[in-house]
Design an enzyme around this catalytic site. Structure first.
Site, short mmCIF file in Angstrom:
data_model
loop_
_atom_site.label_atom_id
_atom_site.label_comp_id
_atom_site.label_asym_id
_atom_site.label_seq_id
_atom_site.Cartn_x
_atom_site.Cartn_y
_atom_site.Cartn_z
N LYS A 184 7.90 11.85 -5.56
CA LYS A 184 7.62 13.17 -5.00
C LYS A 184 7.06 13.02 -3.59
CE LYS A 184 7.10 15.85 -9.23
NZ LYS A 184 8.21 16.77 -8.94
N LYS A 239 16.19 22.40 -15.68
CA LYS A 239 15.10 22.15 -16.61
C LYS A 239 15.32 23.05 -17.83
CE LYS A 239 11.51 20.78 -13.32
NZ LYS A 239 12.41 20.18 -12.35
#
Length: 322
Positions: free
Chosen positions: A139, A258
């Site tokens: 990230k 997701k």
């Protein structure tokens, strides 16, 4: 047919708080539910909201469960409103657990491991790689960009040296900005990624994920045209309406989905099968119950050789607290 229904909220603390462009996350909360049929068979499901991605809140989900009868019908399961996408997933997953697809095979899935942010990555990436994660995700847009690029270049050097010494073939890296970059910063990252992909045989930057905010699709489409490193949408395609909108506007790179917050698995399957999109299925840090349901969806729908983003269990302590 009617089903007996029970539910229980849970709390699951991270070992180390997860830092992203959305903020710092210390505890995963959600709901475990089950449906029992007339023969006593139990189907398990999980409601794992992720509010900053646009799903309902945990409080919304609990209120929905509380207003249901202890005996619910198939019609109730498949008519949960779209503003409760995590609930749609949880209830349909429990139903599917009772009515499984026998052809689903999870053994062929490859997994991407999630790395820690900051300098810690330089001392922890090798452990994940040696555990079998040959695709790794890092990230970005969490700290100063100059500092992050410096760490990233150190990481590339360490991984290259390791692969040369050990004879392993390749490491794939994914960079996830969670919509936290400016257009200029995204260009800077993509220039670096393009250079690595053009000059490296051992390291592949698989994609840059959600570089800009969901309101900047046109600029992300422009980045797709300018650079050779693929881009992936994540926050921009959190539900079926968003996925369809981005697809209709011409997005042809990667879609990160997701399942646990997307909504109805049935509707997701219909869209993916009808449109043959390039997908990466990813976790929202749900428990094994939600993961198993999401992975079954991934195994049915994954068209390309891409690791699923479910290498996250090392982020948690070993217990769930109700």
């Amino acid at each position: 047919m009617n089903y007996q229904f029970q539910f229980e909220p849970y709390q699951r603390p991270f070992k180390i708080p997860l830092k992203t462009a959305h903020g710092i996350w210390k505890t995963r909360t959600g709901i475990i539910l089950n449906l029992t049929d007339e023969k006593g068979n139990i189907g398990w499901g999980e409601i794992a909201p992720l509010t900053w991605f646009g799903s309902e809140t945990l409080e919304d989900a609990i209120a929905f469960c509380q207003q249901l009868s202890s005996l619910i019908s198939i019609e109730t399961i498949f008519t949960i409103p779209d503003n409760l996408p995590a609930c749609q997933f949880g209830f349909e997953s429990a139903f599917n657990h009772l009515n499984p697809n026998p052809s689903v095979d999870l053994s062929q899935l490859q997994y991407s491991g999630l790395l820690p942010t900051g300098e810690t990555v330089l001392t922890t990436w090798k452990t994940l790689f040696q555990q079998g994660y040959h695709t790794l995700k890092w990230k970005i847009a969490v700290d100063d960009i100059t500092e992050e690029i410096n760490i990233f270049q150190q990481l590339i050097n360490l991984e290259t040296r390791f692969l040369e010494e050990t004879g392993f073939l390749k490491i794939r890296l994914r960079l996830d900005a969670n919509g936290g970059l400016t257009f200029e910063q995204a260009q800077r990252w993509l220039e670096i990624c393009d250079l690595i992909n053009a000059n490296q045989e051992l390291i592949e930057i698989e994609f840059l994920e959600q570089p800009l905010s969901i309101s900047q699709l046109e600029l992300m489409l422009e980045l797709c045209d300018r650079y050779s490193t693929p881009l992936a949408l994540d926050e921009s395609v959190a539900n079926l309406q968003q996925l369809n909108s981005c697809y209709q506007q011409g997005w042809s790179d990667i879609f990160v989905i997701k399942p646990a917050i997307f909504g109805s698995p049935k509707k997701l399957k219909n869209f993916c099968q009808n449109n043959q999109i390039d997908t990466v299925f990813s976790s929202v840090f749900e428990t094994d119950i939600g993961q198993n349901s999401a992975l079954k969806i991934a195994s049915e729908l994954l068209l390309y050789d891409r690791a699923v983003g479910f290498g996250i269990n090392h982020w948690f302590t070993s217990y769930i607290k109700s």
